[in-house]
Design a protein around this motif. Structure first.
Motif, mmCIF file in Angstrom:
data_model
loop_
_atom_site.group_PDB
_atom_site.id
_atom_site.type_symbol
_atom_site.label_atom_id
_atom_site.label_comp_id
_atom_site.label_asym_id
_atom_site.label_seq_id
_atom_site.Cartn_x
_atom_site.Cartn_y
_atom_site.Cartn_z
ATOM 1 N N ARG A 69 80.785 54.352 68.944
ATOM 2 C CA ARG A 69 80.731 53.459 68.362
ATOM 3 C C ARG A 69 82.000 53.311 66.982
ATOM 4 N N SER B 188 92.217 51.921 67.089
ATOM 5 C CA SER B 188 92.492 50.799 67.702
ATOM 6 C C SER B 188 90.237 50.572 66.991
ATOM 7 N N ASN B 189 89.441 51.446 66.963
ATOM 8 C CA ASN B 189 88.496 51.811 65.627
ATOM 9 C C ASN B 189 88.621 51.160 64.321
ATOM 10 N N LYS C 29 88.855 47.212 65.218
ATOM 11 C CA LYS C 29 87.701 47.153 65.203
ATOM 12 C C LYS C 29 86.459 46.312 64.117
ATOM 13 N N LEU C 30 86.607 47.581 62.945
ATOM 14 C CA LEU C 30 85.851 48.046 62.041
ATOM 15 C C LEU C 30 86.366 46.936 60.732
ATOM 16 N N GLN D 62 87.666 44.112 61.470
ATOM 17 C CA GLN D 62 87.787 42.813 62.344
ATOM 18 C C GLN D 62 86.269 42.122 62.454
ATOM 19 N N GLN D 63 85.460 42.814 62.048
ATOM 20 C CA GLN D 63 83.797 42.458 62.559
ATOM 21 C C GLN D 63 83.398 42.201 60.999
#
Lengths: 143, 143
Positions: A39, B44-45, B48-49, B51-52
């Motif tokens: 993740r 991308s990770n 994602k981190l 954006q959350q």
């Protein structure tokens, strides 16, 4: 389902090759370990990190990646860095206490020196002064 | 080359959209920041981190990700976890020094109590005993 697949290959729904980079570090009975690193880092980045290391260091690397990933999941803003800041503050607090205590011991030495029966204390106090060198070795995160 | 592109979009050789998730945290004049997080987490990770998280927390998150990535690059086996272990050892050393010093102060109090002119010391020593509570708040990484 192939019960011999490692936790990574199970999670990625793929065959687990005999030379799988993940299988020594992500056993099928502990699936959560790979879920966390996947993740945060992604499978290909974890594989790259492990492949660049000699075999005898990969277990420690996999474990530290799992710990960092778990901290990032628990604290998405600061991750491990939040814990490092907390530990550094505890060290600064300890340094202040040690400095205050050094001063008090020096004061007590001056009092003890006024009394003959206190002479035996001086050796202990000198040893203590030598021991109280903690703050000289303080590790800085940003250093 | 579009000079307005952020360090991430330059590194990824792509256009930098007006709503680029990276642009507030990876300015073009500090390209190394994105190179490090891209190498360890992947673009991308990182996206994602970020954006959350709510907007006001993303700068701290980007900074902590950069620090963790830099530590992983410098120490591919242990990364931040190596520093955490070192800091925890420093705290354990400090606890030992404080415990030894508590015992010495107690001994000195018993000596001082034998001399009337030392009575004035007792208040200071009691204060010190109250201050030396550092080890009661020791933060455990594995806790």
């Amino acid at each position: 389902m192939n019960p011999g697949r490692c936790a990574a290959c199970r999670h990625l729904r793929r065959k687990c090759p005999p030379d799988c980079i993940f299988i020594p570090h992500f056993p099928p009975n502990v699936p959560q370990l790979f879920v966390s690193v996947h993740r945060i880092y992604g499978a290909s980045n974890v594989a790259k990190l492990l492949q660049q290391l000699p075999l005898h260091l990969r277990a420690d690397a996999a474990e530290s990646l799992c710990l960092e990933a778990q901290y990032r999941i628990e604290d998405p803003v600061y991750g491990c860095v939040g814990l490092i800041s907390l530990l550094q503050q505890q060290i600064l607090d300890a340094e202040k206490q040690l400095a205050k205590t050094r001063a008090e011991i020096a004061f007590l030495k001056s009092q003890a020196a006024q009394h003959p029966q206190a002479a035996a204390l001086r050796g202990n106090l000198s040893d203590n002064a030598a021991d109280l060198s903690f703050s000289d070795h303080h590790q800085s995160f940003c250093g």
